[in-house]
Design a protein around this motif. Structure first.
Motif, PDB file in Angstrom:
ATOM      1  N   TYR A   1      31.866  -5.169  -1.483  1.00  0.00           N
ATOM      2  CA  TYR A   1      32.416  -4.052  -0.336  1.00  0.00           C
ATOM      3  C   TYR A   1      32.884  -3.192  -0.825  1.00  0.00           C
ATOM      4  CZ  TYR A   1      29.539  -7.582   2.422  1.00  0.00           C
ATOM      5  OH  TYR A   1      28.395  -8.466   2.870  1.00  0.00           O
TER       6      TYR A   1
ATOM      7  N   ARG B   1      27.062  -2.833   8.670  1.00  0.00           N
ATOM      8  CA  ARG B   1      27.894  -3.591   7.885  1.00  0.00           C
ATOM      9  C   ARG B   1      28.651  -2.731   6.676  1.00  0.00           C
ATOM     10  NH1 ARG B   1      25.267  -8.638   4.690  1.00  0.00           N
ATOM     11  NH2 ARG B   1      24.456  -6.693   3.357  1.00  0.00           N
TER      12      ARG B   1
ATOM     13  N   ASP C   1      36.103  -1.584   0.320  1.00  0.00           N
ATOM     14  CA  ASP C   1      36.708  -1.889   1.718  1.00  0.00           C
ATOM     15  C   ASP C   1      37.469  -1.630   1.330  1.00  0.00           C
ATOM     16  OD1 ASP C   1      37.673  -2.887  -0.577  1.00  0.00           O
ATOM     17  OD2 ASP C   1      36.971  -5.381   0.489  1.00  0.00           O
TER      18      ASP C   1
ATOM     19  N   ARG D   1      17.771  -5.060  12.280  1.00  0.00           N
ATOM     20  CA  ARG D   1      18.567  -4.656  13.225  1.00  0.00           C
ATOM     21  C   ARG D   1      20.038  -4.935  11.839  1.00  0.00           C
ATOM     22  NH1 ARG D   1      17.600  -5.497  18.329  1.00  0.00           N
ATOM     23  NH2 ARG D   1      15.223  -5.411  18.460  1.00  0.00           N
ATOM     24  N   LEU D   2      19.819  -4.639  11.050  1.00  0.00           N
ATOM     25  CA  LEU D   2      21.080  -4.732   9.916  1.00  0.00           C
ATOM     26  C   LEU D   2      21.078  -3.423   9.468  1.00  0.00           C
ATOM     27  CD1 LEU D   2      23.024  -6.156   8.596  1.00  0.00           C
ATOM     28  CD2 LEU D   2      21.887  -7.160   7.285  1.00  0.00           C
TER      29      LEU D   2
ATOM     30  N   ALA E   1      23.453  -4.866  13.997  1.00  0.00           N
ATOM     31  CA  ALA E   1      24.553  -4.843  13.118  1.00  0.00           C
ATOM     32  C   ALA E   1      24.877  -3.915  12.140  1.00  0.00           C
ATOM     33  CB  ALA E   1      25.168  -5.871  12.264  1.00  0.00           C
TER      34      ALA E   1
ATOM     35  N   ILE F   1      29.133  -4.318  15.848  1.00  0.00           N
ATOM     36  CA  ILE F   1      27.955  -4.000  16.546  1.00  0.00           C
ATOM     37  C   ILE F   1      28.247  -3.059  17.361  1.00  0.00           C
ATOM     38  CG2 ILE F   1      26.970  -5.754  17.730  1.00  0.00           C
ATOM     39  CD1 ILE F   1      27.220  -6.802  15.366  1.00  0.00           C
TER      40      ILE F   1
ATOM     41  N   GLY G   1      34.252  -5.345  13.424  1.00  0.00           N
ATOM     42  CA  GLY G   1      35.405  -6.528  12.604  1.00  0.00           C
ATOM     43  C   GLY G   1      35.583  -6.311  11.123  1.00  0.00           C
ATOM     44  N   ASP G   2      36.599  -6.770  10.119  1.00  0.00           N
ATOM     45  CA  ASP G   2      36.642  -6.107   8.984  1.00  0.00           C
ATOM     46  C   ASP G   2      35.408  -5.653   8.140  1.00  0.00           C
ATOM     47  OD1 ASP G   2      38.565  -7.157   9.114  1.00  0.00           O
ATOM     48  OD2 ASP G   2      38.633  -9.093   8.788  1.00  0.00           O
ATOM     49  N   VAL G   3      34.607  -6.936   8.570  1.00  0.00           N
ATOM     50  CA  VAL G   3      33.189  -6.619   7.726  1.00  0.00           C
ATOM     51  C   VAL G   3      31.266  -5.639   8.638  1.00  0.00           C
ATOM     52  CG1 VAL G   3      31.246  -6.757   6.130  1.00  0.00           C
ATOM     53  CG2 VAL G   3      33.770  -8.987   6.159  1.00  0.00           C
ATOM     54  N   TYR G   4      31.634  -6.424   9.790  1.00  0.00           N
ATOM     55  CA  TYR G   4      30.552  -6.017  10.983  1.00  0.00           C
ATOM     56  C   TYR G   4      31.441  -5.281  11.736  1.00  0.00           C
ATOM     57  CZ  TYR G   4      27.753  -9.651   8.449  1.00  0.00           C
ATOM     58  OH  TYR G   4      26.688  -9.580   7.394  1.00  0.00           O
TER      59      TYR G   4
ATOM     60  N   VAL H   1      29.896  -2.682  20.546  1.00  0.00           N
ATOM     61  CA  VAL H   1      30.816  -3.641  21.363  1.00  0.00           C
ATOM     62  C   VAL H   1      31.990  -4.711  20.721  1.00  0.00           C
ATOM     63  CG1 VAL H   1      28.837  -3.428  22.884  1.00  0.00           C
ATOM     64  CG2 VAL H   1      28.169  -4.806  21.141  1.00  0.00           C
ATOM     65  N   PHE H   2      31.899  -4.455  19.248  1.00  0.00           N
ATOM     66  CA  PHE H   2      32.620  -6.047  18.223  1.00  0.00           C
ATOM     67  C   PHE H   2      33.054  -4.818  17.115  1.00  0.00           C
ATOM     68  CE2 PHE H   2      32.744  -8.524  14.642  1.00  0.00           C
ATOM     69  CZ  PHE H   2      33.989  -8.969  15.011  1.00  0.00           C
TER      70      PHE H   2
END
Lengths: 186, 186
Positions: free
Chosen positions: A73, A39, A75, A111-112, A37, A19, A14-17, A11-12
């Motif tokens: 990270y 990560r 990345d 949850r992570l 989430a 969801i 991002g750059d780091v996360y 549902v999301f």
């Protein structure tokens, strides 16, 4: 941990996360939305040079100065954990080990969902100068094994899974010896 | 930790997580997008009944059985941390303490802003039956202080900030005495 099932919906992004949410059947048959989430995975390196261990004293934009292991990270697209560990160590310290190996992977769970891959880089040699990006200020420090274990008690040492290992080593002489041998590849 | 600045933009709102992004000026003047997850705060309670400490053996849908302290996320609108701690303790164990107090708040920092409020609930009395929702299976266990500290070494005890406290207590007799006095309000 709460594993993200295959039918979960992202549902999301991002750059780091990322969801994820999914309908989870409860023990009583009712259904509730679960949310986890994911990560970016990270790498963290215990690097040694002669009889010393590398500790970074660093700050980033909007953090205070604190102590960490080399790492970061993952990345860079396409990079595996070993490549990321070698790159971060080289950029942050200029050091390289021919004997680097994966030690363990930690994930807090619940949850992570966030893998932190620990590597051990024994007998490093300095092959380059530090090469930092604009978001890093890093001072490389070298400490002996006893000093290293004392970082478990520093307020500003930010690596909880490692602190647990260090305190366990302090509690048990056999564990301490094994840990030292592992790090220095003696 | 990476504090979320006032001008950060909320780019995701979920049930458990909010994601914030903002343009962060780096040390070299360039600008990069920073991303931090804010998670619902949680409460965790060290509760005692006579000379024993309460440990839960529990599972949730899609987790294995594991040990925890009583507690949970603060997902009831308008509830403060103390109210959440009293409610979670009562629902999960049927216990209530007239002397409950806030001990410390832990936040992992970095890219995750997530307060975990620890409470200590000395001299609990049983005033009700356990009252679980459909997502909980919980067996209440009572252990003495020495057994409690040994949970620091259990693979399936999931409270890292507490494990660090427990190992420090095991390392230092003074710390251990203080910790025991604090928990039992002796």
């Amino acid at each position: 941990m709460s594993k993200i099932p295959p039918h979960a919906k992202k549902v999301f992004q991002g750059d780091v996360y990322e969801i994820y949410q999914w309908p989870q059947q409860m023990f009583d048959g009712t259904v509730k939305t679960f949310e986890v989430a994911k990560r970016l995975p990270g790498v963290s390196i215990i690097a040694t040079h002669q009889d010393k261990i590398v500790i970074l004293h660093q700050r980033q934009p909007n953090t205070d100065w604190h102590h960490t292991l080399p790492g970061g990270y993952m990345d860079k697209p396409g990079e595996n954990p070993l490549e990321a560990a070698e790159r971060e160590l080289l950029e942050e310290t200029g050091l390289k080990s021919e004997q680097i190996f994966h030690w363990k992977t930690y994930n807090p769970g619940g949850r992570l969902d966030s893998d932190l891959h620990f590597f051990i880089a024994p007998n490093c040699q300095k092959i380059a100068e530090q090469s930092l990006d604009g978001g890093e200020e890093i001072v490389v420090q070298f400490v002996d094994f006893e000093e290293f274990l004392e970082f478990a008690h520093h307020e500003n040492f930010h690596s909880r899974s490692l602190i647990i290992e260090m305190l366990k080593a302090k509690l048990d002489p056999n564990h301490k010896n094994e840990f030292k041998k592992l790090i220095f590849k003696e």
